[in-house]
Scaffold this motif. Structure first.
Motif, short mmCIF file in Angstrom:
data_model
loop_
_atom_site.label_atom_id
_atom_site.label_comp_id
_atom_site.label_asym_id
_atom_site.label_seq_id
_atom_site.Cartn_x
_atom_site.Cartn_y
_atom_site.Cartn_z
N ASP A 129 0.85 -1.19 0.00
CA ASP A 129 0.00 0.00 0.00
C ASP A 129 0.89 1.25 0.00
OD1 ASP A 129 -1.86 1.96 0.29
OD2 ASP A 129 -2.81 1.13 2.07
N LEU A 130 0.93 1.94 -1.13
CA LEU A 130 1.77 3.13 -1.26
C LEU A 130 1.25 4.32 -0.47
CD1 LEU A 130 2.58 2.90 -5.08
CD2 LEU A 130 4.12 2.35 -3.18
N ASP A 131 0.03 4.22 0.06
CA ASP A 131 -0.55 5.32 0.83
C ASP A 131 -0.37 5.16 2.33
OD1 ASP A 131 -1.61 6.65 -1.42
OD2 ASP A 131 -3.28 5.26 -1.48
N ARG A 132 0.02 3.99 2.78
CA ARG A 132 -0.07 3.67 4.20
C ARG A 132 0.92 4.47 5.05
NH1 ARG A 132 -0.02 -2.50 5.54
NH2 ARG A 132 2.15 -2.33 4.89
N GLU A 133 0.40 5.05 6.12
CA GLU A 133 1.21 5.72 7.13
C GLU A 133 1.28 4.81 8.34
OE1 GLU A 133 2.76 8.58 6.93
OE2 GLU A 133 1.92 9.44 5.09
N GLU A 134 2.49 4.54 8.82
CA GLU A 134 2.67 3.60 9.93
C GLU A 134 2.72 4.34 11.25
OE1 GLU A 134 2.53 0.48 9.46
OE2 GLU A 134 2.62 0.48 7.29
N THR A 135 1.82 3.95 12.19
CA THR A 135 1.78 4.61 13.50
C THR A 135 1.65 3.62 14.66
OG1 THR A 135 -0.62 4.85 13.33
CG2 THR A 135 0.73 6.70 12.54
N VAL A 136 1.56 2.31 14.37
CA VAL A 136 1.32 1.33 15.44
C VAL A 136 2.59 1.11 16.25
CG1 VAL A 136 0.62 -1.04 15.93
CG2 VAL A 136 -0.43 0.21 14.03
N PRO A 137 2.52 1.02 17.59
CA PRO A 137 3.69 0.80 18.42
C PRO A 137 4.40 -0.52 18.13
CG PRO A 137 1.85 1.55 19.74
CD PRO A 137 1.31 1.26 18.39
N VAL A 138 5.64 -0.61 18.58
CA VAL A 138 6.51 -1.73 18.28
C VAL A 138 7.16 -2.26 19.54
CG1 VAL A 138 8.41 -0.16 17.83
CG2 VAL A 138 8.53 -2.45 16.92
N VAL A 139 7.42 -3.57 19.55
CA VAL A 139 8.19 -4.15 20.65
C VAL A 139 9.31 -4.98 20.07
CG1 VAL A 139 6.25 -4.22 22.24
CG2 VAL A 139 6.64 -6.15 20.72
N GLY A 140 10.33 -5.25 20.84
CA GLY A 140 11.45 -6.05 20.37
C GLY A 140 12.47 -6.23 21.45
N ASN A 141 13.48 -7.08 21.21
CA ASN A 141 14.47 -7.41 22.23
C ASN A 141 15.88 -6.97 21.87
OD1 ASN A 141 12.58 -8.70 23.98
ND2 ASN A 141 12.54 -10.44 22.59
N THR A 142 16.39 -7.40 20.71
CA THR A 142 17.76 -7.10 20.34
C THR A 142 17.96 -5.61 20.14
OG1 THR A 142 17.92 -9.25 19.25
CG2 THR A 142 19.62 -7.62 18.73
N LEU A 143 19.01 -5.06 20.73
CA LEU A 143 19.30 -3.64 20.62
C LEU A 143 20.26 -3.39 19.46
CD1 LEU A 143 18.42 -1.15 22.28
CD2 LEU A 143 20.60 -1.29 23.47
N PHE A 144 19.95 -2.38 18.65
CA PHE A 144 20.80 -1.99 17.53
C PHE A 144 21.23 -0.54 17.71
CE2 PHE A 144 18.45 -5.59 16.03
CZ PHE A 144 19.33 -6.27 15.19
N HIS A 145 22.37 -0.20 17.09
CA HIS A 145 22.95 1.13 17.30
C HIS A 145 23.41 1.73 15.98
CE1 HIS A 145 23.32 -0.33 21.48
NE2 HIS A 145 23.81 -1.44 20.92
N THR A 146 23.52 3.07 15.98
CA THR A 146 24.21 3.79 14.91
C THR A 146 25.09 4.86 15.55
OG1 THR A 146 23.99 5.10 12.89
CG2 THR A 146 22.32 5.44 14.58
N THR A 147 26.27 5.06 14.96
CA THR A 147 27.20 6.08 15.46
C THR A 147 27.67 6.98 14.32
OG1 THR A 147 29.06 4.52 15.20
CG2 THR A 147 28.00 4.62 17.37
N ARG A 148 26.93 7.00 13.23
CA ARG A 148 27.34 7.80 12.08
C ARG A 148 27.40 9.29 12.43
NH1 ARG A 148 27.53 6.88 6.69
NH2 ARG A 148 26.50 4.85 6.92
N ASN A 149 28.43 9.96 11.92
CA ASN A 149 28.61 11.41 12.11
C ASN A 149 28.60 11.82 13.58
OD1 ASN A 149 28.62 11.72 9.28
ND2 ASN A 149 26.40 11.95 9.23
N GLY A 150 29.06 10.89 14.45
CA GLY A 150 29.13 11.20 15.86
C GLY A 150 27.82 11.08 16.61
N VAL A 151 26.77 10.65 15.92
CA VAL A 151 25.47 10.47 16.57
C VAL A 151 25.46 9.15 17.32
CG1 VAL A 151 23.00 10.11 16.17
CG2 VAL A 151 24.23 11.86 14.88
N GLN A 152 24.95 9.16 18.55
CA GLN A 152 24.82 7.95 19.35
C GLN A 152 23.32 7.66 19.51
OE1 GLN A 152 27.46 6.17 20.53
NE2 GLN A 152 28.98 7.60 19.73
N ALA A 153 22.84 6.63 18.80
CA ALA A 153 21.41 6.31 18.86
C ALA A 153 21.23 4.80 18.90
CB ALA A 153 20.68 6.89 17.65
N SER A 154 20.17 4.36 19.56
CA SER A 154 19.88 2.93 19.71
C SER A 154 18.40 2.68 19.47
CB SER A 154 20.26 2.44 21.11
OG SER A 154 21.62 2.66 21.39
#
Length: 274
Positions: free
Chosen positions: A155-180
């Motif tokens: 569906d090319l129109d769909r906007e996603e707003t439903v909450p999410v759950v999960g276990n494994t933690l992922f990270h990014t450190t690009r350009n000095g940004v620290q996010a998980s």
């Protein structure tokens, strides 16, 4: 609408037809391209979408035209890494002439740039001359394409707003940004964890919902700001764009504590079997 499953594989190549229409739809998983090119009697003129798709959730979409049929995907396989599925809408040059093809391409590109919560690699919008005698033909083709995409689960129109759950933690450190964040395999959505940094100096190229969330949380501030609460995004790519700005491939940007990308953990079968 009839659907043919090649090798009886529902996750493989699919060929779709609608009664009374000459337009042929071919769904091609990236790893099945060589097999798809051997299909007989496939027209060569039409438009297509490249999809970063997971459980029907679109993380990124690219639209274009082809006069080479399935062979057009070879160049995209070599140059564009983000897509895992292509959907092509093909017909003969008698039914889709040059003028119709150019205007139809502009229409599908404009649509993905303005709709949905996915990212797009379409940065240029063509502006072909519209023959007034062919406008209805283009409208009919585009309506059929949107209908078929929905029936296929994209569906090319769909906007996603439903909450999410999960276990494994992922990270990014690009350009000095620290996010998980965490990925939900059931929905395809990605939660960016509170305390993650957001690079407000880099504008978001697309995804107006992510722009709106940034503006709501941070106003007109600049620099790197910490996220006050968990925030749910429609896909890994949307989450990467939210924290990093620009245009990102979340499947390769988010990395686990073990050094595995999200793609390696959840989508790449070779890595999953290690």
């Amino acid at each position: 609408m009839t659907m043919q499953l090649i090798d009886n594989d529902p996750d493989g190549i699919r060929i779709c037809r609608v009664e009374g229409e000459s337009l042929l739809t071919v769904v091609v998983p990236r790893d099945k391209l060589a097999e798809a090119k051997r299909l007989p009697y496939v027209p060569e003129r039409g438009v297509y979408y490249l999809l970063d798709e997971d459980h029907g959730v679109l993380g990124r979409v690219y639209a274009g035209q082809t006069t080479q049929g399935l062979a057009r995907l070879e160049a995209h396989k070599a140059k564009k890494e983000f897509w895992n599925k292509a959907v092509m809408f093909l017909d003969t040059d008698i039914n889709i002439d040059r003028d119709v093809l150019d205007v139809l391409e502009a229409k599908v590109i404009d649509y993905v740039r303005r709709n949905g919560s996915y990212e797009t690699d379409n940065t240029f919008l063509p502006g072909p001359h519209v023959n007034p005698y062919k406008e209805q033909r283009v409208e009919d083709l585009h309506s059929s394409i949107l209908f078929r995409m929905k029936v296929l689960g994209y569906d090319l129109d769909r906007e996603e707003t439903v909450p999410v759950v999960g276990n494994t933690l992922f990270h990014t450190t690009r350009n000095g940004v620290q996010a998980s964040g965490r990925y939900d395999t059931a929905t395809g959505r990605f939660t960016v964890i509170a305390g993650s940094q957001v690079d407000l100096d880099r504008n978001i190229i697309k995804n107006q919902s992510a722009v709106a969330v940034r503006r709501h949380l941070f106003g007109e501030r600049a620099g790197k700001e910490q996220l006050p609460d968990d925030i749910v995004l429609s896909s890994p790519s949307a989450a990467a764009v939210f924290v990093l700005g620009g245009s990102q491939n979340g499947w390769t940007e988010w990395v686990s504590d073990q050094g595995k990308t999200l793609d390696e953990v959840y989508r790449n079968k070779e890595h999953m079997n290690e």
